[in-house]
Design a protein around this motif. Structure first.
Motif, PDB file in Angstrom:
ATOM      1  N   PRO A  45       0.896  -1.294  -0.117  1.00 37.62           N
ATOM      2  CA  PRO A  45      -0.057  -0.212  -0.143  1.00 37.62           C
ATOM      3  C   PRO A  45       0.806   1.333  -0.105  1.00 37.62           C
ATOM      4  CG  PRO A  45      -0.786  -1.694   1.479  1.00 37.62           C
ATOM      5  CD  PRO A  45       0.483  -2.047   0.951  1.00 37.62           C
ATOM      6  N   THR A  46       2.089   1.207   0.780  1.00 37.24           N
ATOM      7  CA  THR A  46       2.779   2.371   0.731  1.00 37.24           C
ATOM      8  C   THR A  46       3.555   2.732  -0.634  1.00 37.24           C
ATOM      9  OG1 THR A  46       3.263   2.001   3.062  1.00 37.24           O
ATOM     10  CG2 THR A  46       4.874   3.335   1.835  1.00 37.24           C
ATOM     11  N   LEU A  47       3.904   1.399  -1.210  1.00 39.51           N
ATOM     12  CA  LEU A  47       4.558   1.558  -2.650  1.00 39.51           C
ATOM     13  C   LEU A  47       3.592   2.146  -3.480  1.00 39.51           C
ATOM     14  CD1 LEU A  47       6.554  -1.709  -2.578  1.00 39.51           C
ATOM     15  CD2 LEU A  47       7.429   0.788  -2.073  1.00 39.51           C
ATOM     16  N   SER A  48       2.519   1.703  -3.541  1.00 35.51           N
ATOM     17  CA  SER A  48       1.370   2.475  -4.389  1.00 35.51           C
ATOM     18  C   SER A  48       1.087   3.726  -4.064  1.00 35.51           C
ATOM     19  CB  SER A  48      -0.087   1.571  -4.368  1.00 35.51           C
ATOM     20  OG  SER A  48       0.250   0.182  -4.593  1.00 35.51           O
ATOM     21  N   ARG A  49       0.891   4.195  -2.994  1.00 29.00           N
ATOM     22  CA  ARG A  49       0.516   5.607  -2.705  1.00 29.00           C
ATOM     23  C   ARG A  49       1.920   6.554  -3.002  1.00 29.00           C
ATOM     24  NH1 ARG A  49       2.134   8.825   1.223  1.00 29.00           N
ATOM     25  NH2 ARG A  49       3.073   7.280   2.776  1.00 29.00           N
ATOM     26  N   ARG A  52       3.605   6.444  -5.536  1.00 32.56           N
ATOM     27  CA  ARG A  52       3.746   6.563  -7.240  1.00 32.56           C
ATOM     28  C   ARG A  52       3.709   7.915  -7.853  1.00 32.56           C
ATOM     29  NH1 ARG A  52       4.014   1.755 -10.241  1.00 32.56           N
ATOM     30  NH2 ARG A  52       3.579  -0.010  -8.756  1.00 32.56           N
ATOM     31  N   PRO A  53       2.745   8.722  -7.308  1.00 33.43           N
ATOM     32  CA  PRO A  53       2.608  10.187  -8.016  1.00 33.43           C
ATOM     33  C   PRO A  53       4.036  11.030  -7.359  1.00 33.43           C
ATOM     34  CG  PRO A  53       0.692   9.370  -6.960  1.00 33.43           C
ATOM     35  CD  PRO A  53       1.918   8.471  -6.561  1.00 33.43           C
ATOM     36  N   GLU A  54       4.150  12.115  -8.145  1.00 36.74           N
ATOM     37  CA  GLU A  54       5.488  12.800  -7.839  1.00 36.74           C
ATOM     38  C   GLU A  54       4.938  13.905  -6.673  1.00 36.74           C
ATOM     39  OE1 GLU A  54       8.527  13.024  -8.880  1.00 36.74           O
ATOM     40  OE2 GLU A  54       8.283  11.604 -10.502  1.00 36.74           O
ATOM     41  N   GLY A  55       6.025  14.117  -5.754  1.00 39.04           N
ATOM     42  CA  GLY A  55       5.697  14.961  -4.722  1.00 39.04           C
ATOM     43  C   GLY A  55       5.238  14.120  -3.506  1.00 39.04           C
ATOM     44  N   THR A  56       4.865  12.915  -3.445  1.00 33.85           N
ATOM     45  CA  THR A  56       4.607  12.308  -2.263  1.00 33.85           C
ATOM     46  C   THR A  56       5.794  11.675  -1.665  1.00 33.85           C
ATOM     47  OG1 THR A  56       4.139  10.184  -3.682  1.00 33.85           O
ATOM     48  CG2 THR A  56       2.183  11.586  -3.251  1.00 33.85           C
ATOM     49  N   LEU A  66      12.854  12.912   3.306  1.00 38.41           N
ATOM     50  CA  LEU A  66      12.144  11.701   2.845  1.00 38.41           C
ATOM     51  C   LEU A  66      11.680  11.869   1.503  1.00 38.41           C
ATOM     52  CD1 LEU A  66       9.779  11.220   6.341  1.00 38.41           C
ATOM     53  CD2 LEU A  66      12.161   9.909   5.368  1.00 38.41           C
ATOM     54  N   THR A  67      11.399  13.084   0.907  1.00 34.68           N
ATOM     55  CA  THR A  67      10.907  13.362  -0.335  1.00 34.68           C
ATOM     56  C   THR A  67      12.073  13.015  -1.275  1.00 34.68           C
ATOM     57  OG1 THR A  67       9.335  15.074   0.444  1.00 34.68           O
ATOM     58  CG2 THR A  67       9.898  15.120  -1.564  1.00 34.68           C
ATOM     59  N   ALA A  68      13.292  13.385  -0.889  1.00 33.46           N
ATOM     60  CA  ALA A  68      14.324  13.247  -1.749  1.00 33.46           C
ATOM     61  C   ALA A  68      14.723  11.717  -2.066  1.00 33.46           C
ATOM     62  CB  ALA A  68      15.575  14.057  -1.113  1.00 33.46           C
ATOM     63  N   ASP A  82      11.794  10.157  -4.002  1.00 33.89           N
ATOM     64  CA  ASP A  82      12.317  10.389  -5.590  1.00 33.89           C
ATOM     65  C   ASP A  82      13.272   9.413  -6.049  1.00 33.89           C
ATOM     66  OD1 ASP A  82      10.374  12.627  -5.373  1.00 33.89           O
ATOM     67  OD2 ASP A  82      12.156  14.173  -5.059  1.00 33.89           O
ATOM     68  N   VAL A  83      14.347   8.970  -5.129  1.00 33.03           N
ATOM     69  CA  VAL A  83      15.130   7.651  -5.662  1.00 33.03           C
ATOM     70  C   VAL A  83      14.403   6.097  -5.801  1.00 33.03           C
ATOM     71  CG1 VAL A  83      17.106   6.499  -5.084  1.00 33.03           C
ATOM     72  CG2 VAL A  83      17.073   9.002  -4.674  1.00 33.03           C
ATOM     73  N   LEU A  84      13.453   6.228  -4.687  1.00 32.80           N
ATOM     74  CA  LEU A  84      12.965   4.954  -4.489  1.00 32.80           C
ATOM     75  C   LEU A  84      11.627   4.823  -5.501  1.00 32.80           C
ATOM     76  CD1 LEU A  84      12.284   2.482  -2.572  1.00 32.80           C
ATOM     77  CD2 LEU A  84      10.518   3.922  -1.481  1.00 32.80           C
ATOM     78  N   ARG A  85      11.322   5.791  -5.978  1.00 33.18           N
ATOM     79  CA  ARG A  85       9.971   5.567  -7.111  1.00 33.18           C
ATOM     80  C   ARG A  85      10.295   4.986  -8.200  1.00 33.18           C
ATOM     81  NH1 ARG A  85       8.946  10.574  -6.694  1.00 33.18           N
ATOM     82  NH2 ARG A  85       7.546  10.387  -5.060  1.00 33.18           N
ATOM     83  N   PRO A  86      11.432   5.011  -8.904  1.00 32.08           N
ATOM     84  CA  PRO A  86      11.573   4.181 -10.258  1.00 32.08           C
ATOM     85  C   PRO A  86      11.748   2.785 -10.005  1.00 32.08           C
ATOM     86  CG  PRO A  86      12.906   6.086 -10.159  1.00 32.08           C
ATOM     87  CD  PRO A  86      12.532   6.030  -8.780  1.00 32.08           C
ATOM     88  N   LEU A  87      12.084   2.315  -8.584  1.00 31.12           N
ATOM     89  CA  LEU A  87      12.429   1.063  -8.346  1.00 31.12           C
ATOM     90  C   LEU A  87      11.255   0.144  -7.735  1.00 31.12           C
ATOM     91  CD1 LEU A  87      15.663   1.614  -6.145  1.00 31.12           C
ATOM     92  CD2 LEU A  87      15.379   0.919  -8.752  1.00 31.12           C
ATOM     93  N   VAL A  88      10.019   0.864  -7.584  1.00 27.04           N
ATOM     94  CA  VAL A  88       8.875   0.353  -7.224  1.00 27.04           C
ATOM     95  C   VAL A  88       8.344  -0.908  -7.984  1.00 27.04           C
ATOM     96  CG1 VAL A  88       6.252   0.652  -6.870  1.00 27.04           C
ATOM     97  CG2 VAL A  88       7.963   2.439  -5.852  1.00 27.04           C
ATOM     98  N   PRO A  89       8.223  -1.100  -9.221  1.00 20.96           N
ATOM     99  CA  PRO A  89       7.725  -2.201  -9.773  1.00 20.96           C
ATOM    100  C   PRO A  89       8.751  -3.519  -9.338  1.00 20.96           C
ATOM    101  CG  PRO A  89       7.975  -0.498 -11.417  1.00 20.96           C
ATOM    102  CD  PRO A  89       8.358  -0.037 -10.306  1.00 20.96           C
ATOM    103  N   ASP A  90      10.112  -3.338  -9.585  1.00 14.40           N
ATOM    104  CA  ASP A  90      10.732  -4.465  -9.033  1.00 14.40           C
ATOM    105  C   ASP A  90      10.851  -4.682  -7.690  1.00 14.40           C
ATOM    106  OD1 ASP A  90      11.783  -4.712 -11.641  1.00 14.40           O
ATOM    107  OD2 ASP A  90      13.588  -3.373 -11.230  1.00 14.40           O
ATOM    108  N   ILE A  91      10.410  -3.678  -6.719  1.00 16.24           N
ATOM    109  CA  ILE A  91      10.350  -4.162  -5.430  1.00 16.24           C
ATOM    110  C   ILE A  91       9.145  -4.606  -5.062  1.00 16.24           C
ATOM    111  CG2 ILE A  91      10.163  -2.982  -3.158  1.00 16.24           C
ATOM    112  CD1 ILE A  91      11.823  -0.620  -4.066  1.00 16.24           C
ATOM    113  N   ILE A  92       7.859  -4.432  -5.860  1.00 15.71           N
ATOM    114  CA  ILE A  92       6.768  -5.216  -5.655  1.00 15.71           C
ATOM    115  C   ILE A  92       6.849  -6.593  -5.870  1.00 15.71           C
ATOM    116  CG2 ILE A  92       4.486  -5.432  -6.579  1.00 15.71           C
ATOM    117  CD1 ILE A  92       3.930  -2.361  -6.666  1.00 15.71           C
ATOM    118  N   GLN A  93       7.536  -6.979  -6.954  1.00 19.03           N
ATOM    119  CA  GLN A  93       8.176  -8.293  -7.391  1.00 19.03           C
ATOM    120  C   GLN A  93       8.728  -8.980  -6.244  1.00 19.03           C
ATOM    121  OE1 GLN A  93      10.239  -8.435 -10.885  1.00 19.03           O
ATOM    122  NE2 GLN A  93      10.776 -10.887 -10.775  1.00 19.03           N
ATOM    123  N   SER A  94       9.707  -8.393  -5.628  1.00 20.88           N
ATOM    124  CA  SER A  94      10.291  -8.956  -4.493  1.00 20.88           C
ATOM    125  C   SER A  94       9.222  -9.413  -3.430  1.00 20.88           C
ATOM    126  CB  SER A  94      11.298  -8.159  -3.782  1.00 20.88           C
ATOM    127  OG  SER A  94      12.253  -8.048  -4.764  1.00 20.88           O
TER     128      SER A  94
END
Length: 835
Positions: free
Chosen positions: A75-79, A81-85, A259-261, A264-276
């Motif tokens: 749920p956190t990884l889905s939340r 996804r939008p920029e600025g969160t 945390l925002t910075a 921003d680094v974490l966001r591109p990795l979300v699809p692979d993290i969800i696979q984990s």
């Protein structure tokens, strides 16, 4: 394909689903449990079972599996996804811990041995873990931001460190000022001596009685519920408290920026993290299945890609758990359905276990094809069915205007249309619910169709015509639930090969129905029906009787075989020991003779060389006399050993004589046996001195003296001191001589042989403990000369069996090992042949 839709409730699989879900560590695994689906693909089923089997081994192993933080952060990884969160501190802390768990799990499945050709201990799970992306660097980055309590570290940024230093300095000044004001107020009596500063609305204040509130200049923030205390923020610290508020706001803004910075680094990795996390959910699910399998004593048996049921000691898992709580035993089920015997017609009394048998088959087969291990004996075989059709219970429906029998016929229509040779039918009370005559006829016609379609199935019934059909047609077989006529209670045991009786008359009589009612009912159905029911009961009774007889005979045969094998092993062991002792004695005798000859020749040479030197001659003679004394002592030991061996030999011969007298026709008639005259000794005879074991050959007879060659030594002996030996005795005697084993060693070996048991029980031991016990056991067996030993490790999940069989090939003295005969323990015992 399963029919009908509510099959899980009918079979009890909804309860199985709940029990497996209860073993999960998180909602990740529980989602997988809810997604369990029936599969007709043997490859998929085998892979899921192998995964669960490997995890059972992990649970029973010594290495702890990393199962600390199975946290669902999807749920956190889905939340974010939008920029600025951004992910806040608790969410980021949960992400770090669960990602570390995934890293630890993938490391767990890597080979312990770091060599290039090392194989993983759990290959199926290792292959699955090898495809999972892991993020150790991400874990390290979060560690750089958060401390071990999940709070942002001062070192997360230089600005945050400055802000917190300022907050600390201001807080220190506030505390000092408050303490100074508080001491002054206490000295004036405005505040109690035990009063301390407290916090109100995030600001430090002093509790003061209402009568003195005007004595301390400041802001009143609050008062107690009783009105006896007011909380004043002194004027001297107001500005400092305001500064604290400003710094707290700055701190929060800086933390949000950090945390925002990072997000921003974490966001591109979300699809692979969800696979984990999908991998983590599967691992949680597999672990839950393994723990449930342990609780019901299930084993992993890989199915064959064909319709087959060949089960031994199968039990209903829910019944097993319920009976375990009540302290009762479950009667296991033995069942075999193959292409020659596809349809089983079960009959027997009501409440005799027919429906339980039917549900056991359906539930276990469904569990198997959902990838869940089932409780069976390890020698069982399983197969795959494409379809399972179920007709169990009352399907009466007011909404659809269906009666019980109409619903039953609707199911039968579906079964006939869609059933084939890879279908498993489970039908309870076949043909019931309507007028018996037409119900039985329809049931027989349907059974004919099922048999023609070559479907598999288990069907319960009370109809005699269906029992008769099973007797007359190939592919269909009768089965009966056994019933104890003496105790008038069911045995809940299935016996395949003959139909069962309903025991209606006996049960009615036990309940107390009047005898005239029972007699009238018997007259109405006719004597043929009653007699046939009695014949069925007699068949069941006789089969049980002869089955018990057969088991007793098999048990006694096994005992006799064990006794014979043990005696043969003991005899062979004794022969081997005797040969070894004789060989050592011959070597020792030859060594003594050689040394004696050398000493004599050396003494003679020294005497000749010394000539007139009397001292030298006397010294040589003394040395020779000392050696002769040593030899004589050795000969005394030889004679003592020889006497003991002669006593043993005489006892054996007396036993043989007694045995031959019993078998000989002349034993009862002593006059029939005539003694033979002993012929005198002659040249060439094999003889030995009476009471001795050394055997020689007669070279010459000189009256009452004989020249005898004992090896390389010639001796003249009185003939009365000699006795003739035959060739067999010559063989035995020529190999007997002294041994230089110490008496202590010989006694210790003899004691070990007497008390050595050729079987070791490892059940209940851990892996390393069992291997150490087997090592000592095999060493002792080789020492005492045993040629075969048995290692009892049990069946279970095969862990001990695998460890022992990996060790045995490394032992030089082991010639061969294999499973014990199935009648003596089968795969639960390993038989080891020693060289």
């Amino acid at each position: 394909m399963i029919y009908p839709e509510n099959f899980e409730h009918k079979l009890g699989f909804d309860k199985i689903r709940e029990l497996v879900a209860a073993q999960c560590l998180s909602s990740l695994g529980r989602e997988q449990v809810e997604a369990i689906r029936f599969s007709a693909d043997a490859t998929v089923v085998a892979e899921e079972l192998e995964q669960t089997g490997e995890f059972v081994r992990i649970l029973q192993g010594e290495r702890a599996f990393p199962a600390n933080y199975f946290i669902d952060v999807r749920p956190t990884l889905s939340r974010i996804r939008p920029e600025g969160t951004f992910a806040d501190e608790p969410e980021l802390f949960d992400l770090k811990r669960s990602l570390q768990t995934i890293v630890d799990i993938t490391r767990f499945f890597r080979p312990v041995d770091k060599s290039d050709d090392a194989q993983p201990e759990y290959p199926v799970l290792a292959a699955m873990a090898g495809r999972v992306p892991v993020f150790p660097q991400l874990v390290r980055d979060i560690d750089a931001i958060l401390d071990r309590y999940g709070r942002t570290k001062d070192s997360a940024s230089a600005e945050l460190a400055r802000i917190r230093r300022d907050m600390s300095a201001v807080s220190g000044s506030i505390s000092r000022n408050l303490q100074s004001i508080l001491r002054s107020a206490q000295a004036e009596g405005w505040v109690d001596r035990d009063t301390a500063p407290t916090m109100r609305d995030g600001r430090l204040v002093i509790p003061v009685a209402p009568a003195f509130k005007r004595r301390i200049r400041g802001i009143v923030h609050d008062e107690s519920a009783t009105g006896k205390t007011v909380y004043i923020e002194p004027e001297a610290v107001v500005e400092a408290n305001n500064r604290i508020r400003e710094l707290e706001a700055e701190e929060r803004r800086e933390i949000v920026r950090i945390l925002t910075a990072f997000t921003d680094v974490l966001r591109p990795l979300v699809p692979d993290i969800i696979q984990s996390y999908e991998f983590l959910s599967v691992i949680d699910f597999i672990r839950a299945k393994a723990r449930f399998a342990e609780s019901i004593g299930a084993i992993v048996t890989l199915p064959q890609n064909e319709p087959l049921i060949d089960w031994q000691e199968a039990v209903h898992p829910l019944l097993l758990l319920a009976h375990r709580k009540a302290g009762k035993e479950v009667v296991p089920l033995d069942l075999s359905l193959d292409r020659d015997r596809r349809l089983l017609i079960i009959s027997g009394p009501n409440a005799g276990g027919k429906s339980v048998c039917l549900k056991t088959v359906g539930l276990l087969q469904y569990m198997l094809q959902c990838g869940i291990p089932i409780p069976l004996h390890e020698h069982s075989r399983t197969g795959i069915f494409e379809r399972i059709f179920i007709d169990i219970g009352d399907e009466q429906s007011i909404e659809n205007d269906l009666s019980t029998y109409s619903s039953h016929l609707t199911n039968m229509k579906y079964f006939v249309r869609h059933g084939n040779e890879r279908t498993l039918l489970l039908i309870d009370e076949f043909g019931s619910g309507t007028e018996p005559l037409i119900g039985g006829a329809l049931a027989e016609a349907l059974l004919e169709r099922f048999n023609r379609h070559r479907a598999f199935g288990v069907i319960t019934t009370h109809y005699q015509n269906l029992k008769q059909y099973a007797e007359d047609h190939e592919g269909v077989v009768n089965g009966a639930m056994l019933y104890d006529r003496n105790l008038m209670q069911p045995l809940f045991r299935l016996s395949v090969g003959h139909p069962g009786s309903s025991f209606a008359i006996e049960i009615a009589r036990k309940i107390g129905l009047p005898d005239d009612v029972i007699a009238e009912a018997s007259e109405k159905v006719g004597s043929d029906y009653v007699d046939m029911d009695k014949y069925l009961q007699d068949i069941v009774r006789d089969k049980r009787y002869w089955e018990n007889k057969r088991q007793n005979i098999r048990r006694r045969e096994k005992q006799l075989e064990e006794l014979v094998a043990r005696y043969e092993q003991d005899l062979e062991s004794v022969n081997n020991q005797r040969k070894a002792i004789i060989g050592e004695a011959k070597e020792a005798a030859q060594r003594i003779v050689g040394e004696a000859n050398a000493r004599i020749e050396n003494t003679i040479r020294e005497i000749r060389e010394a000539q007139a030197e009397k001292e030298r001659t006397r010294a040589a003679r003394r040395e020779l006399d000392a050696f002769k004394e040593t030899v004589s002592q050795t000969n005394e030991d030889d004679e003592r050993i020889a006497r003991k061996m002669e006593q043993v030999r005489q006892r054996q011969e007396r036993r043989k004589e007694r045995k031959s007298k019993k078998q000989s026709p002349t034993a009862s008639n002593p006059s029939a046996a005539q003694p033979k005259a002993e012929r005198p000794l002659a040249t060439g005879d094999a003889v030995r001195m009476k009471g001795q074991t050394a055997v020689g050959s007669v070279l010459e007879i000189q009256g009452k003296q004989a020249v005898v060659a004992f090896g390389t030594i010639k001796s003249t002996v009185a003939t009365e001191r000699l006795e003739r030996v035959d060739q067999a005795a010559l063989k035995r005697a020529t190999t007997r001589s002294a041994t230089f084993l110490s008496a202590h060693t010989a006694d210790a070996m003899h004691e070990k042989r007497l008390h050595f048991r050729q079987e070791i029980d490892l059940r209940g031991m851990r892996g390393d403990e069992a291997l150490q016990a087997v090592t000592y056991f095999i060493d002792d067996a080789i020492q005492v000369g045993a040629d075969r030993v048995r290692i009892l490790h049990g069946t279970g999940n095969g862990i001990l069996r695998q460890l022992i069989r990996q060790y045995l090939p490394t032992v030089p003295g082991v010639a061969h090992f294999a499973d014990e005969d199935i009648r003596l323990g089968g795969a639960g015992i390993t038989v080891v042949d020693l060289e």
